[in-house]
Scaffold this motif. Structure first.
Motif, PDB file in Angstrom:
ATOM      1  N   TYR A  51       0.859  -1.182   0.000  1.00 37.98           N
ATOM      2  CA  TYR A  51       0.000   0.000   0.000  1.00 37.98           C
ATOM      3  C   TYR A  51       0.897   1.233   0.000  1.00 37.98           C
ATOM      4  CZ  TYR A  51      -4.252  -2.643   1.039  1.00 37.98           C
ATOM      5  OH  TYR A  51      -5.322  -3.497   0.981  1.00 37.98           O
ATOM      6  N   HIS A  52       0.646   2.146  -0.950  1.00 39.41           N
ATOM      7  CA  HIS A  52       1.383   3.407  -0.994  1.00 39.41           C
ATOM      8  C   HIS A  52       0.742   4.361   0.013  1.00 39.41           C
ATOM      9  CE1 HIS A  52       3.810   2.520  -4.572  1.00 39.41           C
ATOM     10  NE2 HIS A  52       2.791   1.700  -4.842  1.00 39.41           N
ATOM     11  N   LYS A  71      -4.235  -2.886  -6.744  1.00 38.74           N
ATOM     12  CA  LYS A  71      -4.460  -4.309  -7.057  1.00 38.74           C
ATOM     13  C   LYS A  71      -5.004  -5.116  -5.878  1.00 38.74           C
ATOM     14  CE  LYS A  71       0.420  -5.344  -6.364  1.00 38.74           C
ATOM     15  NZ  LYS A  71       1.633  -5.823  -6.974  1.00 38.74           N
ATOM     16  N   ALA A  72      -5.140  -4.505  -4.703  1.00 42.99           N
ATOM     17  CA  ALA A  72      -5.659  -5.219  -3.535  1.00 42.99           C
ATOM     18  C   ALA A  72      -7.177  -5.371  -3.632  1.00 42.99           C
ATOM     19  CB  ALA A  72      -5.296  -4.479  -2.258  1.00 42.99           C
ATOM     20  N   ARG A  99     -10.812  -0.477   3.785  1.00 45.83           N
ATOM     21  CA  ARG A  99     -12.017   0.110   3.199  1.00 45.83           C
ATOM     22  C   ARG A  99     -12.042  -0.121   1.693  1.00 45.83           C
ATOM     23  NH1 ARG A  99     -13.897   0.512   7.977  1.00 45.83           N
ATOM     24  NH2 ARG A  99     -13.555   2.357   9.187  1.00 45.83           N
ATOM     25  N   SER A 100     -13.237  -0.168   1.142  1.00 45.62           N
ATOM     26  CA  SER A 100     -13.369  -0.375  -0.299  1.00 45.62           C
ATOM     27  C   SER A 100     -13.432   0.938  -1.078  1.00 45.62           C
ATOM     28  CB  SER A 100     -14.615  -1.209  -0.606  1.00 45.62           C
ATOM     29  OG  SER A 100     -15.753  -0.571  -0.080  1.00 45.62           O
ATOM     30  N   ASP A 101     -13.656   2.066  -0.385  1.00 41.19           N
ATOM     31  CA  ASP A 101     -13.708   3.350  -1.095  1.00 41.19           C
ATOM     32  C   ASP A 101     -12.892   4.406  -0.357  1.00 41.19           C
ATOM     33  OD1 ASP A 101     -16.034   5.262   0.361  1.00 41.19           O
ATOM     34  OD2 ASP A 101     -16.182   3.101   0.729  1.00 41.19           O
ATOM     35  N   ARG A 102     -12.377   5.357  -1.113  1.00 38.47           N
ATOM     36  CA  ARG A 102     -11.482   6.396  -0.579  1.00 38.47           C
ATOM     37  C   ARG A 102     -12.192   7.286   0.438  1.00 38.47           C
ATOM     38  NH1 ARG A 102      -9.319   8.417  -5.073  1.00 38.47           N
ATOM     39  NH2 ARG A 102      -7.336   7.366  -4.784  1.00 38.47           N
TER      40      ARG A 102
END
Length: 140
Positions: A51-52, A71-72, A99-102
């Motif tokens: 993760y960046h 890609k996760a 989480r799935s969204d920012r």
């Protein structure tokens, strides 16, 4: 901010609001030069578990980061770390909230840092009271 950001800002929290630490120098002619203090930014990329890291905030000895990995299966995460425990080693992030969204990740990031700020402010309020009790007992 995105994972391709070149600079990662490290704001501190003052009354729950992120503030960049600066040094202001006033000249005799009335002009003012403002410089970011050392350590208030990081040049380059920081990566943890692919993760960046896109955002970081430090509240006392606790640091909270937000990361992205395209890609996760769950591409966004917030982690916490205790800066005192890391010493000279690599950052040791723990308690990942995936989480799935920012937008929900940003909310979680802000909530975690805000809660830590509230805890530390509460501790500071208790310390003088405890000192006064100790002084009072010593006077008896």
């Amino acid at each position: 901010m995105s994972q391709r950001s070149q600079f990662i800002m490290l704001p501190d929290l003052v009354r729950g609001v992120p503030v960049m630490p600066v040094t202001a120098t006033f000249a005799q002619n009335g002009s003012c030069t403002i410089q970011l203090e050392h350590g208030s930014y990081v040049v380059g990329k920081m990566v943890n578990q692919e993760y960046h890291i896109t955002a970081r905030v430090r509240v006392g000895s606790a640091e909270f980061v937000m990361g992205e990995c395209e890609k996760a299966p769950v591409p966004f995460v917030t982690w916490q770390r205790n800066c005192k425990n890391d010493g000279d080693g690599l950052p040791n992030f723990f308690w990942g909230h995936y989480r799935s969204d920012r937008s929900s990740c940003i909310e979680d990031f802000c909530e975690r840092a805000g809660n830590e700020y509230k805890k530390q402010m509460e501790r500071q309020r208790c310390v003088p009271h405890e000192r006064n009790l100790g002084e009072h007992k010593a006077e008896r």
